[in-house]
Design a protein around this motif. Structure first.
Motif, PDB file in Angstrom:
ATOM      1  N   VAL A 241       0.832  -1.220   0.000  1.00  0.00           N
ATOM      2  CA  VAL A 241       0.000   0.000   0.000  1.00  0.00           C
ATOM      3  C   VAL A 241       0.858   1.258   0.000  1.00  0.00           C
ATOM      4  O   VAL A 241       0.372   2.343  -0.358  1.00  0.00           O
ATOM      5  N   ALA A 242       2.120   1.134   0.396  1.00  0.00           N
ATOM      6  CA  ALA A 242       3.017   2.287   0.335  1.00  0.00           C
ATOM      7  C   ALA A 242       3.491   2.546  -1.095  1.00  0.00           C
ATOM      8  O   ALA A 242       3.733   3.697  -1.481  1.00  0.00           O
ATOM      9  N   ARG A 243       3.589   1.455  -1.898  1.00  0.00           N
ATOM     10  CA  ARG A 243       4.085   1.590  -3.278  1.00  0.00           C
ATOM     11  C   ARG A 243       2.966   1.829  -4.287  1.00  0.00           C
ATOM     12  O   ARG A 243       3.128   2.588  -5.236  1.00  0.00           O
ATOM     13  N   ARG A 244       1.858   1.127  -4.091  1.00  0.00           N
ATOM     14  CA  ARG A 244       0.786   1.169  -5.098  1.00  0.00           C
ATOM     15  C   ARG A 244       0.056   2.511  -5.054  1.00  0.00           C
ATOM     16  O   ARG A 244      -0.362   2.967  -3.980  1.00  0.00           O
ATOM     17  N   GLU A 245      -0.111   3.120  -6.213  1.00  0.00           N
ATOM     18  CA  GLU A 245      -0.755   4.437  -6.273  1.00  0.00           C
ATOM     19  C   GLU A 245      -2.128   4.345  -6.921  1.00  0.00           C
ATOM     20  O   GLU A 245      -2.375   3.514  -7.798  1.00  0.00           O
ATOM     21  N   GLN A 246      -3.001   5.203  -6.457  1.00  0.00           N
ATOM     22  CA  GLN A 246      -4.337   5.341  -7.031  1.00  0.00           C
ATOM     23  C   GLN A 246      -4.691   6.828  -7.011  1.00  0.00           C
ATOM     24  O   GLN A 246      -4.505   7.499  -5.986  1.00  0.00           O
ATOM     25  N   PHE A 247      -5.164   7.343  -8.136  1.00  0.00           N
ATOM     26  CA  PHE A 247      -5.461   8.767  -8.264  1.00  0.00           C
ATOM     27  C   PHE A 247      -4.240   9.623  -7.903  1.00  0.00           C
ATOM     28  O   PHE A 247      -4.353  10.688  -7.291  1.00  0.00           O
ATOM     29  N   ALA A 252      -1.693   3.945   0.864  1.00  0.00           N
ATOM     30  CA  ALA A 252      -1.547   4.169   2.305  1.00  0.00           C
ATOM     31  C   ALA A 252      -2.000   5.554   2.738  1.00  0.00           C
ATOM     32  O   ALA A 252      -2.263   5.788   3.926  1.00  0.00           O
ATOM     33  N   ALA A 253      -2.083   6.483   1.788  1.00  0.00           N
ATOM     34  CA  ALA A 253      -2.487   7.846   2.133  1.00  0.00           C
ATOM     35  C   ALA A 253      -3.994   7.983   2.322  1.00  0.00           C
ATOM     36  O   ALA A 253      -4.453   9.000   2.857  1.00  0.00           O
ATOM     37  N   PHE A 254      -4.752   6.974   1.915  1.00  0.00           N
ATOM     38  CA  PHE A 254      -6.203   7.031   2.066  1.00  0.00           C
ATOM     39  C   PHE A 254      -6.595   6.581   3.473  1.00  0.00           C
ATOM     40  O   PHE A 254      -6.104   5.565   3.977  1.00  0.00           O
TER      41      PHE A 254
END
Length: 351
Positions: A241-247, A252-254
């Motif tokens: 979740v630290a590597r995978r990006e969305q938008f 991890a930022a969500f």
């Protein structure tokens, strides 16, 4: 009460992690025995399978605390090996076996050339304390009849520790799975008038000691292994979740993702604390209850939920056989089933 690993335990953890990094190959299928024999023998060559053996048998003379450290590392790597047999076979034999039993079995177990497991479950009766399997004295030997279920690595075992009701209580017998009258099908073992010599009976210094010791070691081994499974899955998921990006932002930022990973962290740390407490009490010669049952319940109840969250946060990647998460999920589910499930563990804790 001090759960800090000592120098020896830290060395065991480091050596195990190093061997597993070198030897575990996710692309290599399990061998005919149902596990990766190359990894298991590498652990034996490094001296990790002989931690609990006495020096006269080539071991390190250590105990449950050190074996638990190894089990946690095996769980952390989701290693495709018969890890639980260390608690089901090696430790009970070392604690309860006669000198002849130990000398005959443990050296080959320590090299990875043999396995000893235990049959603790019967139909609808997990971790049974009063087995329906019967042992009857006949012609100077014992004749065993009954059915055992959920026996880890039964088909690969050299010997199976089998609890059976006998006059005066419950005995634990060393049964050869190749003996006449033994039928092994998957994890089920059927015994039909199986003859076991008196020399195949584990020592029982006082009534019920052998079955109680075997049961405690089984639960302790399962929670130590499960501790590593949850820790390994948590690390894998945090990195994902630290590597995978969305938008344009890391997952991890969500906030919703952060809350879910926090729940996994809480489950993992609780199992870790309960497992360490129970193992510490066992290693210190103290009564491990109720810590042992608390750890077993928490692993059986919260472990599968936490691993399901890890799967969810990985999306489709979690079920890819070339990615290790499915190993953690499968092993966690197996451990929950081995413990009898959350309701059985809760009932035991209440009792």
């Amino acid at each position: 009460m001090d759960f800090t690993l000592d120098d020896t335990q830290r060395e065991i953890a480091g050596l195990a992690a190093d061997v597993l990094r070198r030897e575990v190959d996710l692309a290599r299928p399990a061998g005919p025995l149902g596990y990766d024999e190359q990894v298991w023998r590498a652990l034996g060559k490094a001296g990790l399978l002989s931690l609990a053996l006495p020096p006269e048998l080539g071991g390190a003379g250590l105990g449950i605390a050190e074996v638990a450290v190894l089990l946690t590392e095996l769980g952390r790597a989701a290693a495709p090996v018969p890890a639980l047999t260390l608690a089901l076979g090696v430790l009970p034999l070392e604690l309860l076996g006669t000198p002849d039993q130990r000398a005959a079995l443990l050296p080959e177990v320590a090299t990875g050339d043999a396995l000893v497991t235990a049959a603790l479950h019967e139909p609808s009766s997990p971790l049974v304390t009063e087995p329906a399997t019967r042992a009857v004295a006949e012609d100077g030997a014992w004749t065993l009849t009954g059915t055992k279920t959920g026996v880890p690595f039964a088909a690969a075992a050299t010997r199976i520790l089998v609890p059976a009701a006998m006059p005066g209580g419950t005995g634990v017998f060393l049964v050869d799975p190749a003996a006449p009258g033994v039928t092994v099908a998957g994890g089920s073992v059927r015994l039909e008038r199986v003859s076991v010599e008196e020399a195949g009976l584990l020592r029982d210094r006082e009534p019920g000691e052998a079955i109680a010791t075997l049961r405690r070691l089984a639960v302790a081994g399962a929670v130590a292994l499960g501790d590593g499974v949850l820790a390994g899955a948590l690390t894998l998921t945090k990195e994902h979740v630290a590597r995978r990006e969305q938008f344009g932002r890391p997952l991890a930022a969500f906030q919703a993702v952060a809350q879910q990973i926090a729940d996994v962290y809480i489950a993992s740390r609780t199992v870790h604390l309960a497992a360490q407490s129970a193992v510490w009490r066992l290693a210190s010669g103290l009564d491990p209850q109720p810590d042992l049952e608390v750890a077993g319940y928490w692993l059986a109840e919260e472990g599968p939920k936490a691993l399901a969250v890890c799967q969810h946060l990985h999306g489709g990647l979690g079920v890819d056989i070339t990615y290790p998460l499915h190993r953690y999920y499968a092993l966690g589910k197996e451990l929950s089933q081995f413990l009898g499930g959350a309701q059985d563990r809760l009932g035991e804790l209440v009792r």
